[in-house]
Design a protein around this motif. Structure first.
Motif, PDB file in Angstrom:
ATOM      1  N   VAL A 136       0.617  -1.028  -0.073  1.00  0.00           N
ATOM      2  CA  VAL A 136      -0.103   0.061  -0.066  1.00  0.00           C
ATOM      3  C   VAL A 136       1.128   1.162  -0.080  1.00  0.00           C
ATOM      4  O   VAL A 136       0.315   2.262  -0.651  1.00  0.00           O
ATOM      5  N   SER A 180       2.047   1.887  -3.482  1.00  0.00           N
ATOM      6  CA  SER A 180       1.009   2.324  -4.351  1.00  0.00           C
ATOM      7  C   SER A 180       0.682   3.635  -3.791  1.00  0.00           C
ATOM      8  O   SER A 180       0.417   4.596  -4.805  1.00  0.00           O
ATOM      9  N   ASP A 181       0.874   4.245  -2.766  1.00  0.00           N
ATOM     10  CA  ASP A 181       0.481   5.480  -2.339  1.00  0.00           C
ATOM     11  C   ASP A 181       1.462   6.483  -2.625  1.00  0.00           C
ATOM     12  O   ASP A 181       1.184   7.771  -2.760  1.00  0.00           O
ATOM     13  N   PRO A 221       4.334   6.163  -5.058  1.00  0.00           N
ATOM     14  CA  PRO A 221       5.141   5.725  -6.154  1.00  0.00           C
ATOM     15  C   PRO A 221       6.454   6.383  -6.379  1.00  0.00           C
ATOM     16  O   PRO A 221       7.565   6.020  -6.612  1.00  0.00           O
ATOM     17  N   GLN A 254       3.327   5.885 -12.399  1.00  0.00           N
ATOM     18  CA  GLN A 254       2.078   5.322 -12.746  1.00  0.00           C
ATOM     19  C   GLN A 254       2.601   3.780 -13.025  1.00  0.00           C
ATOM     20  O   GLN A 254       1.786   2.844 -12.419  1.00  0.00           O
ATOM     21  N   ARG A 260       2.838   2.416  -9.685  1.00  0.00           N
ATOM     22  CA  ARG A 260       1.696   2.194  -8.942  1.00  0.00           C
ATOM     23  C   ARG A 260       0.817   1.153  -9.240  1.00  0.00           C
ATOM     24  O   ARG A 260       0.486   0.068  -8.306  1.00  0.00           O
ATOM     25  N   HIS A 261       0.681   0.866 -10.437  1.00  0.00           N
ATOM     26  CA  HIS A 261      -0.099  -0.346 -11.042  1.00  0.00           C
ATOM     27  C   HIS A 261       0.647  -1.469 -10.656  1.00  0.00           C
ATOM     28  O   HIS A 261      -0.250  -2.442 -10.143  1.00  0.00           O
ATOM     29  N   ALA A 310       2.466  -1.983  -8.114  1.00  0.00           N
ATOM     30  CA  ALA A 310       2.355  -2.346  -6.518  1.00  0.00           C
ATOM     31  C   ALA A 310       1.104  -2.820  -6.195  1.00  0.00           C
ATOM     32  O   ALA A 310       0.592  -3.506  -5.300  1.00  0.00           O
ATOM     33  N   ARG A 311      -0.242  -2.161  -6.765  1.00  0.00           N
ATOM     34  CA  ARG A 311      -1.450  -2.748  -6.644  1.00  0.00           C
ATOM     35  C   ARG A 311      -1.493  -4.103  -7.026  1.00  0.00           C
ATOM     36  O   ARG A 311      -2.159  -4.961  -6.392  1.00  0.00           O
ATOM     37  N   SER A 347      -6.415   0.902  -1.620  1.00  0.00           N
ATOM     38  CA  SER A 347      -5.743   0.729  -3.078  1.00  0.00           C
ATOM     39  C   SER A 347      -6.540  -0.450  -3.765  1.00  0.00           C
ATOM     40  O   SER A 347      -5.909  -1.237  -4.456  1.00  0.00           O
ATOM     41  N   TRP A 367       7.563  -4.712  -9.406  1.00  0.00           N
ATOM     42  CA  TRP A 367       7.237  -3.373  -9.148  1.00  0.00           C
ATOM     43  C   TRP A 367       7.044  -2.328 -10.144  1.00  0.00           C
ATOM     44  O   TRP A 367       7.259  -1.070  -9.406  1.00  0.00           O
TER      45      TRP A 367
END
Lengths: 224, 224
Positions: free
Chosen positions: A110, A113-114, A116, A129, A132-133, A135-136, A189, B119
């Motif tokens: 998380v 993702s929060d 990146p 981005q 982030r993607h 990590a999710r 997330s 990641w």
């Protein structure tokens, strides 16, 4: 006795610690702040915890604690009557594993993702981005594995599968530390939307946790 | 009694659990495998732990544990005479915090640094190197914070600062669970080279841990 002091914020991980303190019938003073807030309370938090993490819990003797999983384990050991942890050693071991699993594999994803921008040396928006993607996707996969490991029968019997903490045969089936942490960390997330598609029985269990009479009042304050 | 079964590999996180089992004088059977190895032992590990994490520890009653920090807490609670955790509640709380801190903030950043392709959604080599570099910077920062939080006096007195577990005033000063985990996880991803420049006193403490007579034999097997 000086009560506990809990630094937290609405909709944050402090919800799990609040619930645990109430189950343990421990008086606590709540200080509302977060790294994304400003003001004197944040300065106080930074002085005792340079990472400005919430929850941060100051124990009655002044010891500062952070890391939700560690706080829940501590309260569970100190107040056994609250039923946060099982008394039996093997059942407790399973809970310790589940709590650290959430901390190390889910909570940490998380954070990626929060934020990146902390996890790539690139300052490019598209590169952030991409982080982030990914990590999710990692986070969601870790929750599938969690469901399969710690609630193996839940997809077959979502309405009657036992709660996650597993207080052991003969104990009243009620939520405990693992349930609190899973219900809170799964809020973020896109986890619950993912579980709705991939592990609907596990999602139903999380919903039963947050609707439980011991949990619902705290969650109603945090996610009204 | 069926002994413990520990799945591990040379130079891996299983070193900390091996040391803890030996301190607790618990017989254990070692199965050498890792996700990067092949063969029947890996298949056996995958069957009990789909994440193929090492260390994975099977308890005498068949309960499967993973997550080094959780395993160390479990062994510490079950075998208090081994001195892995302090007996006093506030000192124990501090150790729980430190153990989960390493799991959630350091061990997890090593995973990002080791597998940057997981990641970022980008398949570009340079994008993956950007993730690796940022993950190492995060990891190193988390160790600086760890040193400042859990060993605040070490830079002033690197040769005499107490070990990390903090068994409390009056107890013999000896390493415990936090020392084992910190000594092992700091082996990776350039942490010690970073600490040499930024927190030399803390590096000296880590070196005293691994040279301690209780630790040295295990470390010599893993990092000959």
């Amino acid at each position: 006795m000086t009560p506990y002091t809990l630094y937290g914020f609405k909709g944050s991980g402090s919800a799990a610690v609040e619930a645990a303190l109430e189950w343990a019938e421990q008086p606590y003073r709540m200080v509302r702040t977060a790294s994304w807030a400003r003001g004197s309370a944040l300065n106080k938090l930074a002085a005792i915890n340079p990472l400005k993490q919430i929850p941060t819990l100051v124990l009655p003797d002044g010891t500062v604690m952070s890391e939700s999983a560690a706080i829940l384990i501590h309260l569970g050991l100190l107040h056994p009557q609250a039923g946060l942890l099982p008394a039996q050693a093997a059942a407790r071991a399973r809970c310790l594993r589940a709590l650290v699993y959430v901390a190390a594999n889910c909570y940490s994803a998380v954070s990626v993702s929060d934020f990146p921008q902390r996890w790539t040396a690139s300052t490019d928006d598209a590169a952030q981005q991409d982080v982030r993607h990914a990590a999710r996707a990692q986070l969601h996969h870790h929750w599938s594995v969690f469901a399969d490991l710690f609630a193996p029968h839940v997809e077959q019997a979502p309405d009657t599968a036992p709660f996650l903490t597993g207080l052991g045969a003969g104990a009243a089936d009620q939520p405990g530390a693992v349930d609190l942490l899973a219900a809170v960390v799964s809020k973020w997330s896109g986890t619950r939307a993912y579980l709705k598609a991939q592990r609907p029985g596990f999602l139903a269990l999380l919903q039963r946790i947050e609707q439980h009479p011991r949990v619902e009042p705290v969650f109603a304050r945090h996610w009204p």
